[in-house]
Design an enzyme around this catalytic site. Structure first.
Site, mmCIF file in Angstrom:
data_model
loop_
_atom_site.group_PDB
_atom_site.id
_atom_site.type_symbol
_atom_site.label_atom_id
_atom_site.label_comp_id
_atom_site.label_asym_id
_atom_site.label_seq_id
_atom_site.Cartn_x
_atom_site.Cartn_y
_atom_site.Cartn_z
ATOM 1 C CG ASP A 222 4.997 -3.274 -5.130
ATOM 2 O OD1 ASP A 222 5.560 -4.372 -5.334
ATOM 3 O OD2 ASP A 222 5.568 -2.311 -4.608
ATOM 4 C CG ASN A 223 7.319 -0.589 -7.725
ATOM 5 O OD1 ASN A 223 6.559 0.051 -7.007
ATOM 6 N ND2 ASN A 223 8.480 -1.039 -7.294
ATOM 7 N N GLY B 161 0.796 -1.218 0.000
ATOM 8 C CA GLY B 161 0.000 0.000 0.000
ATOM 9 C C GLY B 161 0.829 1.268 0.000
ATOM 10 N N GLY C 89 2.559 3.711 1.496
ATOM 11 C CA GLY C 89 3.135 3.963 2.811
ATOM 12 C C GLY C 89 3.634 5.373 3.003
ATOM 13 C CG ASP D 277 10.004 8.479 8.305
ATOM 14 O OD1 ASP D 277 9.713 8.399 7.100
ATOM 15 O OD2 ASP D 277 11.148 8.777 8.709
ATOM 16 N N GLY D 278 6.768 7.447 6.612
ATOM 17 C CA GLY D 278 5.907 8.080 5.618
ATOM 18 C C GLY D 278 6.515 9.303 4.956
ATOM 19 C CG ASP E 257 5.687 3.492 -7.507
ATOM 20 O OD1 ASP E 257 5.205 4.621 -7.348
ATOM 21 O OD2 ASP E 257 5.096 2.457 -7.152
ATOM 22 N NE ARG F 286 3.788 9.271 -7.031
ATOM 23 C CZ ARG F 286 4.120 7.977 -6.902
ATOM 24 N NH1 ARG F 286 5.317 7.562 -7.291
ATOM 25 N NH2 ARG F 286 3.274 7.108 -6.386
ATOM 26 N NE ARG G 275 0.384 1.207 -7.328
ATOM 27 C CZ ARG G 275 1.384 2.066 -7.074
ATOM 28 N NH1 ARG G 275 2.543 1.608 -6.633
ATOM 29 N NH2 ARG G 275 1.229 3.347 -7.213
#
Length: 629
Positions: free
Chosen positions: A300-301, A111, A113, A151-152, A310, A209, A216
């Protein structure tokens, strides 16, 4: 949403957040990482930056939203809005849930993050793209339910790379997500860039973005059952109704022609999977034609629309090497440059599995069988344009391309600059003079080739020493087993490297240059014969050749975002000077036409022989030390 008097252009953006209305949303704002079942998105609250400010903006990308650079830069709250530090009217911050196969292994829930979906904005009135709305998201805006142990946040270093490469790829004509702005701040986080145990504080930064969607392959893997190898499963395993809902949304929204043409669900889904296969084959063929290595080609990319998505440890090849790995963390070399088409096919197979009963296995298998022929056809078409073979398709063209790459590999030729120089070769029917003289062009290419010492380093085996030693010992102790082992492709490559290294150890720089020149002359003569076929029978061969040169110079870039160019801009920016990021963006926006007198100022901290270098130059020696993870 009604615009109000006195609002700025940013505040007047028209949001229509269709994804959040048509797909299930987890409305909990519970803090901390958690498993999210039964939802494609989770609502989030972005965390503000400390004193955010713009590093750079992309006028071309912002125009997709109907914005100008001035609209953004003069807005007193622009940096806050475009970093998630303040909410735009109509935005609905959320994070997307997805899974992924990472380095070939199913990782379960991943997900967004560090990414925050802000919403979907109506396209600008003067748009040339068929998309009528754009999803905008901020990368680095803080914690989400999918942040896991992180930490995002994203830092200036990685954000500059993503910002610049997104726009560079667009200018190269390669499908990609876009980057509208880059914001940095006085908020710091600790990062160990090289996993060496030496973290340092880095500025938190955010990239805006832009894409039609960021859905995806991994978006469909949230429904995966328990994996046989890892035991992990998707957070929404078994919820086939939501899978159908997601699939319907993607097809109806982004592939409406498929929905219109097919009333039968199975046929519709097969047509969708075939189109994703075609778009993916086209995309990776374009990557291979410019020497781009993604670095982290996990499921996931992989965009469901065939976009480059990504940007992390990517890299454009300098010296041509089919085994080039851009990601220093890829110790097992899964994502080499030459492996990318095969990895994309493998990822498509995982997408087919994730679609489950929505796609018949036999149908998926037949479509997957089409992938490599599709890819090779796209790739050969790209390479013909790069070589100016525009009027005829000859059977020997594929071999001509393969042999060119072999010569480039053996001589360590710079990928980008070598192709750029080939337009200087004249068709024999037109004549030879100046730059058209074969010897002159070959001498210029030799300046782009590797030295003896560079080639020695490049040809050191990449296999684990103990494993290689064991295989070599078989040659004496068990010749039959050795012959079987040596036939494995990965072993054959290592043995080829050893043989090449042995040759290099037995030669000197002068003899090497003679051999390199001979190899290039042999190939160049074959190329010129092929160019003769392009002009043969034409009433105006000079005009035909002029058009060939024009096409080649608009296909083979003069400049790409090499790692050392990006790193140079990063070092200026990390020391408070953003001008090189802004200058480099303008260069990358016009990659086929770079003024020869335009040079990049080299950050003074570098042990460089010169304070300036042309953007299209072969990388300097210090560039070899750059490591991207």
């Amino acid at each position: 949403m009604m615009a109000q008097a006195g609002q700025t252009p940013l505040q007047r953006l028209r949001f229509n957040n269709v994804a959040l209305r048509k797909l299930p949303v987890d409305a909990s704002l519970e803090r901390g990482s958690r498993t999210v079942r039964g939802a494609c998105f989770s609502l989030v609250e972005p965390q503000p930056l400390l004193r955010p400010r713009f590093v750079a903006v992309s006028p071309r990308a912002l125009a997709l939203l109907g914005l100008s650079a001035e609209d953004v830069l003069t807005d007193p709250h622009g940096p806050e809005y475009l970093s998630g530090s303040a909410l735009l009217p109509g935005s609905e911050p959320a994070a997307h849930c997805y899974c992924g196969h990472q380095f070939g292994v199913f990782a379960g829930q991943l997900g967004d993050g560090a990414v925050c979906y802000l919403g979907e904005v109506a396209a600008g009135a003067d748009r040339t793209d068929p998309c009528d709305r754009w999803e905008i998201q901020v990368k680095g805006a803080g914690l989400t339910p999918y942040s896991r142990q992180s930490d995002g946040r994203k830092v200036l270093r990685s954000s500059i790379r993503e910002f610049l490469c997104s726009e560079a790829m667009f200018a190269l004509g390669i499908p990609t997500t876009r980057a509208g702005s880059l914001v940095t701040s006085d908020l710091y986080v600790q990062r160990d860039a090289f996993y060496s145990g030496n973290p340092r504080p880095e500025r938190c930064s955010v990239v805006l973005r832009i894409a039609p969607t960021f859905i995806r392959f991994g978006s469909f893997e949230i429904f995966n059952p328990a994996d046989d190898f890892t035991g992990r499963q998707g957070p929404s395993a078994g919820l086939h109704d939501i899978r159908a809902q997601l699939l319907d949304y993607v097809i109806e929204t982004f592939y409406p022609e498929i929905k219109t043409e097919h009333t039968d669900r199975k046929a519709r889904n097969a047509a969708f999977f075939r189109e994703v296969t075609v778009q993916t084959a086209r995309l990776v063929a374009l990557w291979q034609s410019v020497g781009f290595c993604h670095g982290v080609l996990n499921t996931d990319n992989m965009s469901i629309l065939g976009l480059t998505i990504d940007y992390g440890p990517f890299g454009f090849m300098d010296r041509y090497d089919p085994e080039f790995v851009s990601n220093a963390s890829d110790k097992k070399r899964r994502y080499t440059f030459e492996a990318q088409p095969y990895v994309c096919r493998w990822n498509l197979a995982r997408l087919a599995e994730a679609l489950g009963s929505e796609l018949q296995a036999s149908t998926a298998g037949s479509i997957l069988d089409e992938f490599m022929p599709l890819y090779r056809n796209f790739y050969l078409g790209n390479m013909r344009r790069k070589l100016g073979l525009l009027r005829r398709e000859e059977p020997e063209d594929e071999e001509l391309v393969e042999d060119l790459l072999k010569v480039m590999h053996n001589t360590g030729a710079d990928f980008t600059n070598t192709f750029r120089l080939l337009s200087s070769v004249c068709c024999p029917l037109v004549g030879e003079s100046g730059q058209g003289d074969v010897g002159t062009v070959v001498d210029l290419i030799l300046e782009q080739c590797a030295s003896l010492e560079e080639l020695k380093v490049a040809n050191h085996p990449t296999m684990e020493p103990r494993e290689l030693e064991m295989i070599l010992s078989m040659a004496e102790t068990s010749p039959g087993l050795f012959n079987m082992t040596a036939n494995r492709p990965e072993v054959a490559k290592q043995l080829e490297k050893i043989g090449r290294l042995k040759e290099l150890l037995e030669t000197n720089q002068e003899d090497l240059k003679v051999k390199q020149r001979d190899d290039w002359l042999i190939w160049m003569n074959r190329y010129r014969k092929r160019l003769t076929q392009e002009c043969d029978g034409m009433s105006d061969p000079a005009g035909v050749d002029k058009e060939r040169v024009r096409i080649m110079d608009s296909t083979n870039p003069a400049v790409v975002l090499r790692n050392y160019i990006a790193q140079n801009a990063i070092e200026w920016a990390e020391n408070g000077d953003f001008s090189e990021v802004q200058r480099l963006l303008k260069v990358l926006e016009n990659p086929y036409s770079v003024p020869p007198d335009l040079k990049q100022p080299i950050w003074p901290g570098k042990k460089a022989d010169t304070v300036c270098l042309p953007y299209h130059t072969k990388p300097p020696e210090w560039a070899r030390e750059i490591c991207v993870t």
